[in-house]
Enzyme design. Sequence first.
Site, PDB file in Angstrom:
ATOM      1  N   HIS A  84       1.624   5.263  -2.120  1.00  0.00           N
ATOM      2  CA  HIS A  84       0.915   6.255  -3.135  1.00  0.00           C
ATOM      3  C   HIS A  84       2.400   6.974  -3.433  1.00  0.00           C
ATOM      4  CE1 HIS A  84      -3.083   5.960  -1.628  1.00  0.00           C
ATOM      5  NE2 HIS A  84      -2.630   5.790  -0.383  1.00  0.00           N
ATOM      6  N   ARG A  88       2.178   8.786  -6.369  1.00  0.00           N
ATOM      7  CA  ARG A  88       1.864  10.174  -6.846  1.00  0.00           C
ATOM      8  C   ARG A  88       1.973  10.429  -8.426  1.00  0.00           C
ATOM      9  NH1 ARG A  88      -1.405  10.565  -2.614  1.00  0.00           N
ATOM     10  NH2 ARG A  88      -0.431  11.076  -0.758  1.00  0.00           N
ATOM     11  N   ASP A  97      -9.132   3.368  -3.216  1.00  0.00           N
ATOM     12  CA  ASP A  97      -8.293   3.990  -2.204  1.00  0.00           C
ATOM     13  C   ASP A  97      -8.336   5.463  -2.260  1.00  0.00           C
ATOM     14  OD1 ASP A  97      -7.113   3.714   0.239  1.00  0.00           O
ATOM     15  OD2 ASP A  97      -4.987   4.114  -0.561  1.00  0.00           O
ATOM     16  N   ASP A 141       0.876   2.631   3.872  1.00  0.00           N
ATOM     17  CA  ASP A 141       0.090   3.524   3.360  1.00  0.00           C
ATOM     18  C   ASP A 141       0.975   4.687   2.953  1.00  0.00           C
ATOM     19  OD1 ASP A 141      -1.870   4.901   2.339  1.00  0.00           O
ATOM     20  OD2 ASP A 141      -3.057   4.863   4.412  1.00  0.00           O
ATOM     21  N   HIS A 182       0.574  -1.286   0.196  1.00  0.00           N
ATOM     22  CA  HIS A 182      -0.031   0.072  -0.009  1.00  0.00           C
ATOM     23  C   HIS A 182       1.065   1.357  -0.086  1.00  0.00           C
ATOM     24  CE1 HIS A 182      -4.255   1.758   1.251  1.00  0.00           C
ATOM     25  NE2 HIS A 182      -3.566   2.640   0.990  1.00  0.00           N
ATOM     26  N   ASN A 194      -5.614   9.082   7.273  1.00  0.00           N
ATOM     27  CA  ASN A 194      -7.054   8.497   7.212  1.00  0.00           C
ATOM     28  C   ASN A 194      -6.860   7.059   6.706  1.00  0.00           C
ATOM     29  OD1 ASN A 194      -9.825   7.766   6.826  1.00  0.00           O
ATOM     30  ND2 ASN A 194     -10.067   9.326   5.377  1.00  0.00           N
ATOM     31  N   HIS A 238     -10.596   0.833   0.944  1.00  0.00           N
ATOM     32  CA  HIS A 238     -10.618   1.921   2.223  1.00  0.00           C
ATOM     33  C   HIS A 238     -11.753   2.071   2.460  1.00  0.00           C
ATOM     34  CE1 HIS A 238      -9.246   5.928   3.267  1.00  0.00           C
ATOM     35  NE2 HIS A 238     -10.325   5.810   3.707  1.00  0.00           N
TER      36      HIS A 238
HETATM   37 ZN   LIG Z   1      -6.664   4.559   2.029  1.00  0.00          ZN
END
Ligand SMILES: [Zn+2]
Lengths: 436, 314
Positions: free
Chosen positions: A70, A72, A160, A313, A68, A286, A187
């Site tokens: 990100h 971008r 997500d 995350d 998990h 979050n 999510h």
């Molecule tokens: Zn999430």
Amino acid sequence: MDWKSIPQEYLVHNVKLCLGGKLSAETGYLHVKDGKVKAIGDGKLSVENVPTFDGNGAVLSPGFIDVHVHFREPGREEKESIHTGSRAAAAGGFTSVVTMPNTLPPVDSAPMITYQFDRARESGLCRVFPTGAISKNQDGESLTEFGDMVAAGAVGFTDDGAPVMNGSLMKYALQYSKMLGIPVTCHAEDTSLAGSGVMHAGSWSAKLGLPGIPRVAEDSMIYRDCELARATGGHLHVAHISTKGAVETVRRAKADGINVTAEATPHHFTLNHSHCQTFSPMFKMNPPLREESDVEAVIAGLCDGTIDCIATDHAPHTVMEKELMFDQAPFGIIGLETALAVGITSLVKAGKLDLGKLVYLMTEAAAKIYNLPGGKLEEGTDADFVLFDPEQQWTVLADEVQSRSSNSPWLGEKLTGRVKATFMGGRNTWLDKDFS
Amino acid sequence: MALSSKDLIGLEHMSQEEITLILDTADAFRAVFDRPVRKVPIMRGKTVVNLFFEPSTRTRISFELAEQRLSADIINFSASSSSLKKGETLRDTAENIAAMKIDMIVMRHSSPGAAQYLADVLDASVINAGDGPHEHPTQGLLDIMTMRHKLGSLEGKKITIIGDISHSRVARSNIYGLTKLGAEVTLCGPPTMVPGAMEQLGAKVEFDLKKAVRDADALNILRIQLERQSQMVFPSNREYALMFGIDEEVLRTTKPECFVMHPGPMNREVEISSAVADGPRQVILDQVTNGVAVRMAVIYLLSGGDPGSLAGRG
Ligand SMILES: [Zn+2]
């Protein structure tokens, strides 16, 4: 021998192997040839004319896998790119990551998947496995072309960052992805219950005057999605589980034979909502940091197998964004470079989990979720591995962060456990400054 | 004795002694109001910036008046009239202010924690004039000053706060200040506006208005933000008035000496009836007068003023 110039064939000796959830008591070796494992085991091996590297007694395990992150790119490269994200991954001991599709525009078609693979290949620091969006433009309305994206290499589907409020869409996603044999990741957040919340709804939000996100926003959606997984037989993967209720729901679902897996982040098994009292946006994420009882439930879930793996995350944001006030700053923190150390510091050193199990949760167990290669070191597998010192203490410094962003709640904190070197396909992708 | 911090961010972290010092100093300033010349030269040559990122008339005017009466140089800055836009952070604003060598900043901001943030990055004194629903310490102090005039010591006195506690900075500052001075605070309103977690701040929660006012020595009635009705928090103004509005009928069920406060601006016939708002039991205009005195006291003490010398002036 110099770690900076790695030949095609080499031996690493004087290492403690950590394989299959167990840390070996004696020292062992790893023999790499042409990017693959040729031999691995305890004891000593010497092969004529093959250069040997000294592991200095470090632990050698499969390269970590983060399901998990990100990265971008495309669209928000000021926060992170596939290259800088891969660099952060390598520095954290990771050799494979699963990227979330909430880029700009979102990853919702096969050419976008191909684009991300190409960018990752150019960078060459980490294996990047993209997920695709569940709905076109992540607008929660209609399914994307799952089949085409899987053909391009997508390993899963998720909205997500834009929770799927429409139960029918989630049902269809689970049914359709079952045909393709890949998971749908949720999510879990009922956005109508989360409202304008920015932290956990509880005593601290009441005190600080910050709007809260109640547990039920997560609990109710995880319950819905587990029941949808039961009804469809699809594989539901629960991202960043954070409440005791959600852990209990997943535990029950597994006991019922529902095809559900779950991940937990280092921050959710370490920090609680009281950290928000400084109003520092480094503690805004979050799902939000919950209460101590939730932290304990997440740890219990990791220990008893309810929660399958650890995922960070990793969510980079610029300095400017994280200098906004708590209620205005974006959600999320980076996590790749501190994951091992936070795991060792708050789980292993605290006596909750042994090191072998921690490594297992960050390797083999993570690979299983998305059917990824890697996570194991055996004859013939890719030589994706990491060397780390589980006892070294170090302080997290913004200047040393390899991610393009440095939004970490652990800045300035002293942690135990340091990655010394990372190898992907036998090639060195990260070397700690003092490691030679 | 002096204040321990260069800033006034909230009453949560103030000691009972500090609160009492501010109130005593405010009483001394209040005495000055009745003299023909109400201005004192205490802040001559010092510059105060009133930084308002949220519209406010009453609080801003009260602070300005306090600053004028202390002879400070004043700069008013409000977000609507400035170049502040998305993309400029509070740090940018703060650095600009620091570069201009300002002595004191009075700030209202919609974000909880904004005043603390500013105080941490600046050498200048920061007075929180409201940071979202978090704290509004000078309002809390002026409410307590008003109660002290009526009740004497607040030890053991029963104060009931009625309204949207969840979103009220006034309520939070009142709770912290009052409990430190030994008062018992009861919170009342519909459960959608009074989260049970508020009990952890040291107050009691009572949803039945009759029970909440029965033994009270004072009622502090908060303004209902009418737009919250559209957010499903309460059904209608009418129902709010019926269940939680303070009218003469409610006052007949209280102790006869129980008095009524309101931080303003009022929604007449919603949280308070006109008969009560204009009646003999209210001290609302007293609160306004005390507001100026409290703000003078805070500015004076934060800029290093000696409370003893002030007594000499009187
Ligand atoms: Zn999430």
